[in-house]
Each structure stands twice: as structure tokens, then as C-alpha cells.
Design an enzyme around this catalytic site. Structure first.
Site: not given
Lengths: 376, 333
Positions: B69, B138
Site C-alpha cells: 500500500e 475489511h
């Protein structure tokens, strides 16, 4: 723990100029370029010296100097071409000086002026912009390397022909950003050259506390990337290695990591005291390997320099630095509202109201008198 | 605001398809637009938000990256500094934490620290929020982290048509935009969306419905629950979908609360220092004379996002919204 190879600094990296200024093989640059390198290093040293005196007098707050490490930024920047990109940290001012970067702006930056004020009061004609593109100097460690790889990826995707160079310190190779950058550069074959300034100290932490690897260069192995290890106090060796890496990148063969082994002669910055954690004998050892003395000895041996020429170069550097300081001192105090500049492309309700509050505060008024949201 | 973009041919699409169609439209319009992230290539993203784009635009414009990321955002920032218009994807908001270095150090700050010399035209697309019974990290709704950061816009659509206009505007904006997609409503409904290009302003809220008794401030996946709640309660409810969380559309918020005199903030994020805290503070500072009741925040709780079995209890829904509305509308000083 692996034996740290800096205990044998003369043995395992490429070198062109010996500490006494004698050349092995051919000089990789012509005499004019060698002189420009020398002049840049002298200018940088004069600049560093002057900035330290300004810091001691309280005109600038904090300073990290390039002293003793100039061969790395100068030798590498000299291997770039017009249109290339460079993402430096705070210890590579000489890179920009090599390409004619304005001294007065650098001084004004150290004096703490906002960039908009500097732009306004120390304007720079387009013709005077350095031919190599420089990003702003990065303070957060290793963030520049990741951005530099993005810059190189942009060239790759656009079928460009430019190369992006960035610098990292030995300590900063412990940051995730460094691995992420190298990994991306390898995967995308980006025309990126990353130069590790291994000056053996990250403030007070020695390089053997940064890694158990034998060298910093070998960290490139994990990214599938070529690497070289160079005498960082030898401006010719740095130039030659960078030139090879730049050529590789420009011809589409992808990235390279160079480790340039040097020594941080100075304190980390003006808030540091290296005497508290280092042995003076180390400094003596490295003083004998000084990059400026080395190049000077070579140029003298080639009859490209003599006492008179050196005196002229020093006088010129002195004059340029003094003039830059004078110009920087003439920059007026920043308008406090500068703090609101260049956040977003349009004004927001909060920005408008907080500007009003700041103005009121500056006038000595009470900024807390809006109870309707209609403004003060 | 009125749907002034609703002319011409339309097609009925859900929210995630609106994302995909808008990305395709912007990539056809401007060759500098590149997508960057992992799993976005041949499979078209784990939510299929980039489906077929790899086939149409190729691997240099729909760039499958290493699983990193911070690397994605750092490389995207460098590309943006070189004039590319980059649309990185972070697969889930809970995966954003490793990217905070580049987010804070370069993306939010480069334009300001360079005195405006460097633009940072990137739009970070991130599916956010719960309700899909996924594994941990998530289902996060941590938009406050971004809202607290200067130099970035935070945008959060709630309908397919809004998604198209806001995403196109974000991609065309020279500011860095954190574009939060409410994945719980990616496929829950469809809407006629104009096929022609259009953009929506990045600093205006949408009045979902007008009312005179109470203002509900909400956004993203919570908007639909606010609407259901408004149908259930015995009050004339005004709903503002903020759409743009930073900068906040403060005028619209204050105008609405001054009109209704009551306010509920309804968000999915944890309560403490969630955006509701800021909205409540703004109303308190600038509209307290108009308030007929304390402001209530109907939100998630101050806990980690829970497991499947308990996430429904955590998540705000129409009942929690209705309770908050009923509480403030029946309150008397």
C-alpha cells in the site's frame, strides 16, 4: 553479527582517485567538468561554513551539512543530463549547486521563510532554472525514494528518455519506503537510480546497527536489481558508477542501487553532538580521505589548478555566498496568512473563517465573536 | 441539490458499475489517467470495480502492482508529481495503515510544501465500511483520519449517479482526493445514470429530502438507512448527504439546522472523534440559538469493528437512526 565492512574501507569498493590524488586508469571526465566539480564542492563547503555561522548567530534554526560527503551529490549529479529528475534529501544541496541552483533561495529556506514568500521575493527567471529538475528537499526519511521511483515509472509508461535519481542515507535503508521503492523499481524496470549515502551514522546509531547485511548495496539483490559499491569520497568513482547506472536506466535496462561509502565528518545536525558517541580517531582516519583535498591534489598534478586559481575559486565562492545571504536577509517577514496558502485549489468555509480569525488575532481583536457562522 | 445532470441517454447501473464506467470514461478522455493497485488487472479488482479496463487500456494504464500500500501511494505520488493523473486503489480501508507514511509525508503535503510548484492530482479509491461479513480490517470506516489531514479532499458518494459525477470531478481535480466507496451498497440497488460526462462539485452536500423538524447529517452507506428511518418516524425529516467530508459543506449544514432546530448526526464510524464530533461542534459554535434539543450522534461504538456474528449489533441502521430522531424531536427544555 556480521563483521562490518567499513573496518576495511579500502578493500571492497570501486575507486578511481586514491586519497593522495593519484589516478588509477583514466579520468572519467574532462578537465572542465573536473573543475566544475571542484568549484561546486568548494562552493558547498563555503556555504556550509557560512550557514553554520548563521546558525550560531540564531539567523537559521537548524542545519544538516554536507561537509566531507560532497563527492557523492556532486559526482552523481554530474552524471545526469538536462531534463533528468533528482529527488534529494537535506544532505545533497551540492547536487543542486552543481546544476546552478540558486543559493539565495536555499539560504532563505533555512531562514524559515514560506516557499511562497521566497518565490515572490527571490524570483528566478526560467532561463536560470537548473537544467536538471529537482523536487523539493525531503525531510521524512526514504519517502523521496518511493516518489522518485514513481517519477521513473511515469517516464517508463510515457516512453520518455529521462532518468530519476534519488538519495537515501544508510539509516533510511531501514525504512519500509526504501524496500517498497526498490521493489517497484525492479518490477517495473523503472529508469531509477538510487544512491545510498552510507556515511556510517544515522545520528548516533552506527551502520552495523542498521543492518546485519554485509553491505547496503546488496539490499538491491532482494529487488532483483543491479548494485555497485563505490568509494564515496572519490568524486570520479561516484561519477563513473552513476554514469553507468544512468546509461543503463536510459537505455531501458532498469534501475540500479549504488552504495557510496563515506563518513559523516560533521555532527548529524546543529542540534547533535557527535563527540558524545564517536571516537575522534575515526574522524582523523576519514580526514585523510577528504574528497575535496583528493580532487584538488589530482587537479594540481594535472596543472589544472595552482594556488592562484584555488584562491580565485575560494574568493568567488565567498562572494557568491555572501551575496546570497544578503539577498536572503532582504526577504521581508512572511505574511502570517501564508500558512493558508496552497492547501486545496479552492477556498473552503473553514479556511475562510480561520483566515478571518487569524486576522482578528493579528489586529489584537477577539476572534471568537461569530455565533452565527456569518463571519466576524 | 437538483439533478441537473440528468439529461440525455441513461442506463441503469449499480454503484460499483458506476465506478467502473466512470474510470473507463475518464481514461478514454485523458490518456494521463492511470490506475494503480493490486488485483485490478485481469480479474478487474476484488469488487470488479475495474472489470474489463485492463483489456481495453493495457497493463501500462491499469497497473497491477506489488502488494504494497505504501509503495502504491508513494509511486502514485511520484507519478502525479510528473503530471500523471493517477487513480490508485487501496483494496480495503483497513489496509490503508501501511500507506500512512506516504499519505502524510507526500500526498497531503507536497503541494503546500513546494509553495504550489508541484501538483498532486491523484484520487485514491478505497472501498470502506461494514455490512459484508468480511474478515477483520475489511470493514473499517475511519474517514476521520483523512478529514483531520490538511491538503486532501475526502469524498464519499452514496448513489450511482453521485458516484459518477463525484469520481469524474475527483479525477479531474488537481487536489489529492480520498474517494471512499460504500461497498455495502456497491450492488444493493440500481439507478438511471446519464451516459454523458458530467461532474459534481467537490464541496457541496446533497439534500436527500427536505423537512422542517430535524436535520439528519449523514453520508455513504448510511444514507439509505436515514431515508428508511425518516419514513418511519412521526417527524418531518430533512436529510443532508454530505458527500464531501473535507472540506465540509458547512453553510449547508448550518442553514439546515437553523431551519429545523434539531440535528442528528448519523454515521457508521466509531463515535469518539468521528466526524459527528466535528459537526456537532460546528452547530454548537455557530447555530446554538436555533437549537431546540441537544445534538445526538447515532454511530458505531468505540470498539474495533466486530466479527460476523456481532457486526449487525454494531452497525447503525434505520432503527438507530429512528431512535435518535425520535429522541431529539421529543426533547423539551
Amino acid at each position: 553479527m556480521a563483521k562490518w565492512t567499513e573496518s576495511r574501507p579500502d578493500e571492497d569498493f570501486s575507486r578511481v582517485l586514491a586519497p593522495d590524488g593519484t589516478l588509477s586508469g583514466e579520468a572519467p571526465v574532462d578537465e572542465a567538468t573536473a573543475l566544475r566539480m571542484y568549484e561546486t564542492m568548494k562552493l558547498s563547503r563555503r556555504y556550509d561554513e557560512k550557514m553554520l555561522s548563521l546558525q550560531r548567530r540564531g539567523e537559521i534554526s537548524i542545519l544538516s551539512r554536507s561537509w566531507g560527503e560532497e563527492a557523492i551529490p556532486v559526482g552523481s549529479a554530474a552524471a545526469l543530463e538536462a531534463g533528468d529528475w533528482c529527488f534529494p534529501t537535506y544532505r545533497q544541496t551540492p547536487s543542486k549547486l552543481y546544476w546552478g541552483g540558486p543559493l539565495d533561495r536555499a539560504v532563505a529556506g533555512l531562514m524559515g521563510h514560506e516557499p511562497e514568500t521566497i518565490e515572490e521575493h527571490l524570483p528566478l527567471d526560467e532561463a536560470d532554472e537548473p537544467a536538471v529538475n529537482f523536487s523539493p528537499i525531503y525531510i521524512p526519511l526514504a519517502a523521496n525514494v518511493t516518489n522518485a521511483v514513481g517519477s521513473a515509472m511515469a517516464d517508463k509508461f510515457e516512453d520518455g528518455n529521462t532518468v530519476t535519481l534519488s538519495y537515501i542515507g544508510d539509516g533510511s535503508t531501514s525504512q519500509g519506503d526504501f524496500y517498497e521503492a526498490l521493489n517497484f523499481a525492479g518490477v517495473f524496470d523503472a529508469p531509477a537510480v538510487t544512491i545510498c549515502h552510507n556515511n556510517q551514522w544515522a545520528i548516533s546509531v552506527p551502520s552495523h546497527r542498521q543492518t546485519a547485511a554485509d553491505t547496503f548495496a546488496q539490499k538491491a539483490e532482494a529487488a532483483g536489481m543491479p548494485h555497485e559499491r563505490v568509494d564515496g569520497n572519490d568524486v570520479f568513482a561516484v561519477y563513473a558508477a552513476t554514469q553507468r547506472a544512468v546509461e543503463r536506466a536510459r537505455s531501458g535496462e532498469g534501475p540500479t542501487l549504488l552504495e557510496c561509502v563515506t563518513y559523516r565528518v560533521d555532527d548529524h545536525n546543529t542540534a547533535d553532538d557527535a563527540g558524545a558517541y564517536r571516537d575522534e580517531s575515526e574522524q582523523e582516519f576519514w580526514a585523510e580521505r577528504d574528497p575535496v583535498d583528493r580532487l584538488e591534489a589530482y587537479l594540481r598534478s594535472e596543472d589544472a589548478l595552482d594556488d592562484e586559481a584555488i584562491e580565485a575559486i575560494e574568493a568567488d565562492a565567498d562572494e557568491r555566498v555572501e551575496e546570497a545571504v544578503d539577498r536572503a536577509r532582504d526577504v521581508p517577514e512572511d505574511d502570517p496568512e501564508r500558512i493558508f496558502d496552497n492547501h486545496l485549489q479552492s477556498e473552503s468555509w473553514n479556511e475562510r473563517h480561520q483566515r478571518e480569525e487569524l486576522r482578528a488575532e493579528q489586529r489584537g481583536e477577539n476572534p471568537f465573536t461569530d455565533f452565527t457562522g456569518d463571519g466576524l | 441539490m437538483s439533478a441537473d445532470y440528468a439529461d440525455g441517454e441513461t442506463s441503469e447501473v449499480n454503484l460499483v458499475t458506476a465506478v467502473r464506467d466512470t474510470l473507463a470514461q475518464e481514461m478514454r478522455r485523458d490518456e494521463n489517467v492511470r490506475l494503480l493497485g493490486y488485483d485490478m488487472g485481469p480479474i478487474g479488482g476484488v469488487f470488479r470495480a475495474t472489470e474489463d479496463l485492463y483489456e481495453e487500456f493495457g497493463e501500462d494504464r491499469v497497473i497491477d502492482t506489488p502488494l504494497s500500500e505504501n509503495g502504491i501511494l508513494g509511486a502514485a505520488a511520484g507519478m502525479a508529481m510528473r503530471g500523471q493523473r493517477v487513480v490508485p486503489e487501496i483494496q480495503f480501508l483497513g489496509f490503508f495503515y501501511p500507506a500512512f507514511g506516504q499519505f502524510m509525508y507526500t500526498i497531503s503535503k507536497m503541494h503546500e510544501r513546494s509553495g504550489g510548484a508541484f501538483e498532486m492530482p491523484l484520487t485514491v479509491r478505497i472501498p470502506y465500511g461494514g455490512g459484508i461479513k468480511s474478515s477483520e480490517y475489511h470493514s473499517e470506516s475511519t474517514e476521520s483520519f483523512f478529514v483531520h489531514t490538511p491538503g486532501v479532499r475526502v469524498v464519499c458518494p452514496s448513489t450511482p449517479a453521485e458516484t459518477k459525477g463525484l469520481l469524474a470531478a475527483s479525477i479531474r481535480s488537481d487536489d489529492p482526493v480520498m474517494f471512499l466507496e460504500p461497498k455495502a451498497v456497491y450492488r444493493t440497488g440500481t439507478q438511471e445514470v446519464p451516459e454523458a460526462e458530467y461532474t459534481l462539485p467537490l464541496d457541496e452536500s446533497r439534500t436527500v429530502r427536505e423537512g422542517s423538524d430535524v436535520t439528519v447529517l449523514t453520508w455513504g452507506a448510511m444514507v439509505r438507512h436515514a431515508e428508511t428511518a425518516a419514513d418511519q418516524v412521526d417527524a418531518d425529516v430533512e436529510i443532508l448527504d454530505l458527500r464531501t467530508l473535507s472540506p465540509l459543506p458547512v453553510d449547508a449544514v448550518l442553514d439546515s439546522v437553523k431551519k429545523t432546530g434539531r440535528c442528528v448526526v448519523f454515521h457508521e464510524a466509531r463515535r469518539t472523534l468521528g466526524l459527528g464530533a466535528e459537526l456537532s461542534a460546528l452547530v454548537n459554535e455557530y447555530a446554538i440559538d436555533h437549537l431546540k434539543a441537544p445534538i445526538k450522534r447515532a454511530t458505531g461504538y468505540d470498539v474495533h469493528f466486530p466479527s460476523h456474528q456481532t457486526e449487525e449489533a454494531y452497525l447503525p441502521d434505520e432503527q438507530r437512526a429512528a431512535h435518535a430522531i425520535e429522541a431529539v424531536t421529543s426533547y423539551e427544555y
